[in-house]
Design a protein around this motif. Structure first.
Motif, PDB file in Angstrom:
ATOM      1  N   UNK A   1       0.833  -1.194   0.000  1.00  0.00           N
ATOM      2  CA  UNK A   1       0.000   0.000   0.000  1.00  0.00           C
ATOM      3  C   UNK A   1       0.868   1.245   0.000  1.00  0.00           C
ATOM      4  N   UNK A   2       0.289   2.302  -0.523  1.00  0.00           N
ATOM      5  CA  UNK A   2       0.968   3.590  -0.511  1.00  0.00           C
ATOM      6  C   UNK A   2      -0.069   4.665  -0.198  1.00  0.00           C
ATOM      7  N   UNK A   3       0.374   5.638   0.575  1.00  0.00           N
ATOM      8  CA  UNK A   3      -0.528   6.736   0.933  1.00  0.00           C
ATOM      9  C   UNK A   3      -0.592   7.715  -0.239  1.00  0.00           C
ATOM     10  N   UNK A   4      -1.813   8.065  -0.608  1.00  0.00           N
ATOM     11  CA  UNK A   4      -2.059   9.063  -1.640  1.00  0.00           C
ATOM     12  C   UNK A   4      -3.074  10.035  -1.043  1.00  0.00           C
ATOM     13  N   UNK A   5      -2.583  11.205  -0.704  1.00  0.00           N
ATOM     14  CA  UNK A   5      -3.461  12.159  -0.020  1.00  0.00           C
ATOM     15  C   UNK A   5      -3.811  11.633   1.357  1.00  0.00           C
ATOM     16  N   UNK A   6      -5.106  11.558   1.638  1.00  0.00           N
ATOM     17  CA  UNK A   6      -5.555  11.080   2.951  1.00  0.00           C
ATOM     18  C   UNK A   6      -5.945   9.601   2.951  1.00  0.00           C
ATOM     19  N   UNK A   7      -5.794   8.939   1.819  1.00  0.00           N
ATOM     20  CA  UNK A   7      -6.190   7.525   1.746  1.00  0.00           C
ATOM     21  C   UNK A   7      -5.027   6.656   1.288  1.00  0.00           C
ATOM     22  N   UNK A   8      -5.289   5.366   1.249  1.00  0.00           N
ATOM     23  CA  UNK A   8      -4.291   4.408   0.778  1.00  0.00           C
ATOM     24  C   UNK A   8      -4.730   3.833  -0.558  1.00  0.00           C
ATOM     25  N   UNK A   9      -3.728   3.476  -1.360  1.00  0.00           N
ATOM     26  CA  UNK A   9      -3.971   2.725  -2.582  1.00  0.00           C
ATOM     27  C   UNK A   9      -3.153   1.443  -2.501  1.00  0.00           C
ATOM     28  N   UNK A  10      -3.669   0.399  -3.135  1.00  0.00           N
ATOM     29  CA  UNK A  10      -3.084  -0.929  -3.024  1.00  0.00           C
ATOM     30  C   UNK A  10      -2.714  -1.470  -4.402  1.00  0.00           C
ATOM     31  N   UNK A  11      -1.610  -2.213  -4.428  1.00  0.00           N
ATOM     32  CA  UNK A  11      -1.151  -2.863  -5.662  1.00  0.00           C
ATOM     33  C   UNK A  11      -0.699  -4.278  -5.321  1.00  0.00           C
ATOM     34  N   UNK A  12      -0.795  -5.149  -6.286  1.00  0.00           N
ATOM     35  CA  UNK A  12      -0.400  -6.543  -6.097  1.00  0.00           C
ATOM     36  C   UNK A  12       1.117  -6.663  -6.025  1.00  0.00           C
ATOM     37  N   UNK A  13       1.581  -7.540  -5.156  1.00  0.00           N
ATOM     38  CA  UNK A  13       3.002  -7.852  -5.045  1.00  0.00           C
ATOM     39  C   UNK A  13       3.346  -8.990  -6.007  1.00  0.00           C
ATOM     40  N   UNK A  14       2.413  -9.927  -6.173  1.00  0.00           N
ATOM     41  CA  UNK A  14       2.594 -11.057  -7.090  1.00  0.00           C
ATOM     42  C   UNK A  14       1.573 -10.971  -8.219  1.00  0.00           C
ATOM     43  N   UNK A  15       1.931 -11.486  -9.361  1.00  0.00           N
ATOM     44  CA  UNK A  15       1.006 -11.491 -10.500  1.00  0.00           C
ATOM     45  C   UNK A  15       0.015 -12.647 -10.377  1.00  0.00           C
ATOM     46  N   UNK A  16      -1.058 -12.530 -11.130  1.00  0.00           N
ATOM     47  CA  UNK A  16      -2.040 -13.604 -11.178  1.00  0.00           C
ATOM     48  C   UNK A  16      -1.401 -14.884 -11.734  1.00  0.00           C
ATOM     49  N   UNK A  17      -0.519 -14.722 -12.710  1.00  0.00           N
ATOM     50  CA  UNK A  17       0.151 -15.885 -13.302  1.00  0.00           C
ATOM     51  C   UNK A  17       1.042 -16.587 -12.287  1.00  0.00           C
ATOM     52  N   UNK A  18       1.718 -15.826 -11.449  1.00  0.00           N
ATOM     53  CA  UNK A  18       2.562 -16.416 -10.413  1.00  0.00           C
ATOM     54  C   UNK A  18       1.717 -17.200  -9.425  1.00  0.00           C
ATOM     55  N   UNK A  19       0.588 -16.624  -9.010  1.00  0.00           N
ATOM     56  CA  UNK A  19      -0.321 -17.311  -8.083  1.00  0.00           C
ATOM     57  C   UNK A  19      -0.817 -18.626  -8.688  1.00  0.00           C
ATOM     58  N   UNK A  20      -1.249 -18.567  -9.936  1.00  0.00           N
ATOM     59  CA  UNK A  20      -1.751 -19.765 -10.602  1.00  0.00           C
ATOM     60  C   UNK A  20      -0.662 -20.827 -10.716  1.00  0.00           C
ATOM     61  N   UNK A  21       0.542 -20.413 -11.081  1.00  0.00           N
ATOM     62  CA  UNK A  21       1.659 -21.358 -11.204  1.00  0.00           C
ATOM     63  C   UNK A  21       1.980 -21.998  -9.853  1.00  0.00           C
TER      64      UNK A  21
END
Length: 122
Positions: free
Chosen positions: A57-77
């Protein structure tokens, strides 16, 4: 690796749809569930996924935004690897799996195997 729960998987699919970090509101809006979960429930799931290392997560203004650490392909594999490891006869399992692939998927698998052969053992 532990398989994601149903709501966890839904959150990850919503995040994976985006190339940039997203807000909890965006995740909630993209969840395909009826009835939709409460906003606070999604926050709880998102924070659990962050604690487990799936999201950053990263703070943007007064809220947080979230991004995936692993890809969907990595999870599936990783899931496929776990299932294969639990098989009593890996060769038979691989053959049955290959028998279910489309012509396009076979070409993709063949290309991946060729690349693996060229890059050598890990």
């Amino acid at each position: 690796m532990r398989r994601l729960g149903e709501l966890e998987a839904g959150v990850m699919v919503a995040v994976w749809k985006h190339d940039e970090p997203v807000t909890v509101r965006t995740i909630l809006d993209e969840l395909d569930r009826d009835p939709a979960p409460a906003y606070t429930t999604v926050i709880t799931i998102v924070e659990r996924l962050r604690a487990k290392g799936w999201l950053r997560r990263e703070r943007v203004g007064r809220s947080f935004q979230y991004a995936a650490v692993r890809t969907a392909a990595t999870y599936t594999a990783e899931l496929m690897g776990d299932v294969l490891e639990s098989s009593a006869d890996r060769g038979a399992a691989l053959q049955r799996f290959a028998g279910r692939l489309s012509v396009e998927e076979i070409a993709d698998l063949r290309a991946a195997l060729d690349e693996r052969r060229r890059s050598g053992p890990e």
